[in-house]
Design a protein around this motif. Structure first.
Motif, short mmCIF file in Angstrom:
data_model
loop_
_atom_site.label_atom_id
_atom_site.label_comp_id
_atom_site.label_asym_id
_atom_site.label_seq_id
_atom_site.Cartn_x
_atom_site.Cartn_y
_atom_site.Cartn_z
N LEU A 116 28.58 39.46 41.29
CA LEU A 116 29.24 38.22 40.96
C LEU A 116 30.62 38.48 41.22
N CYS A 117 31.16 39.52 40.49
CA CYS A 117 32.81 39.66 40.55
C CYS A 117 33.27 39.88 42.15
N LYS A 118 32.52 40.97 42.70
CA LYS A 118 32.68 41.17 44.05
C LYS A 118 32.68 40.09 45.06
N ASN A 119 31.91 38.93 44.54
CA ASN A 119 31.84 37.81 45.51
C ASN A 119 32.49 36.70 44.87
N GLY A 120 33.66 37.06 44.20
CA GLY A 120 34.57 35.96 43.48
C GLY A 120 33.92 34.94 42.71
N LYS A 121 32.77 35.33 42.04
CA LYS A 121 32.15 34.51 41.21
C LYS A 121 32.50 35.00 39.47
#
Length: 256
Positions: free
Chosen positions: A105-110
């Motif tokens: 999620l973090c790496k996909n900007g979420k």
């Protein structure tokens, strides 16, 4: 894993079945890992489906491998379906699976979704761990949200956890990026006082941070300490150091 072997493995699986030899979880996991690393997630999901059809139970490694590959390719809808399946039909998600989801999620900007998941974990019986904090703190620092990173860093002791070298390095990185040298230096001292030894990546981070801030003496101090502890700076740091020192020498020669 070479692509040629990866392409031949499904045929090998079929030949094993024809001879009455059923592939086990390990064999499927190897194939899933290979497909994930080659960004062949359609093939990976097909193998995953076949694995379940053959009565095999996916393991934590199975799920984390699939999640990592799907997140890497930005396939959020498939990720959501898989995580729902884990929660509903498969084994209960454990700390490793949840950290894989947080990381994706973090790496996909979420980030908002990641925080929501993180804050809900204890309510579903999953204890947060230092790896999860590291994931969030690193992502906050990367996104320029230093205050959020520091808030989570300060929350760690209240959870009965201890920051490790990854936690400190991520937070120090954020402080250097925000030109907060005094705070970065204080955290480095706190890290060592708490018995957390620097590793090669931590030294690289600190040396680079001081070089960017034009604190050459501090950078060289940590370089000497790094070498004394038999760590080797990365090529990037060596190049940065040489260029910085060369520039300083050129300036001195110009004015002398």
């Amino acid at each position: 894993m070479q692509c040629q072997w990866l392409d031949e493995l499904p045929t090998l699986f079929d030949s094993m079945v024809d001879r009455g030899l059923e592939p086990e979880e390990f064999h499927y996991n190897v194939l899933l890992d290979g497909y994930g690393k080659k960004h062949k997630m359609d093939e990976a999901m097909h193998i995953f489906k076949k694995m379940k059809q053959n009565g095999l139970k996916p393991t934590t490694f199975t799920y984390t491998t699939l999640l990592a590959g799907l997140y890497r390719d930005g396939r959020m809808k498939t990720v959501n379906n898989l995580f729902y399946e884990i929660q509903t039909f498969g084994q209960s998600p454990d700390e490793v699976v949840c950290n894989a989801v947080l990381n994706g999620l973090c790496k996909n900007g979420k980030m908002e979704e990641a925080i929501e998941l993180f804050e809900s974990l204890e309510s579903i019986g999953i204890s947060v761990n230092i790896e999860m904090y590291n994931t969030l703190i690193s992502s906050f620092c990367h996104a320029g949200k230093l205050e959020d990173a520091r808030r989570h860093f300060n929350d760690i002791p209240r959870k009965g956890l201890v920051p490790n070298v990854v936690t400190y390095t991520a937070t120090i990185t954020g402080l250097f990026r925000n030109k907060m040298l005094m705070e970065a230096n204080a955290l480095i001292n706190q890290m060592e006082e708490n018995g957390c030894s620097l590793d090669a990546r931590a030294y690289d981070t600190i040396i680079s941070g001081f070089l960017i801030a034009k604190e050459i003496d501090k950078a060289l101090q940590f370089l000497c300490e790094m070498l004394e502890r038999e760590f080797v700076p990365s090529d990037c740091v060596v190049s940065f150091l040489v260029n910085t020192l060369s520039a300083d020498i050129t300036i001195l020669q110009y004015y002398s």
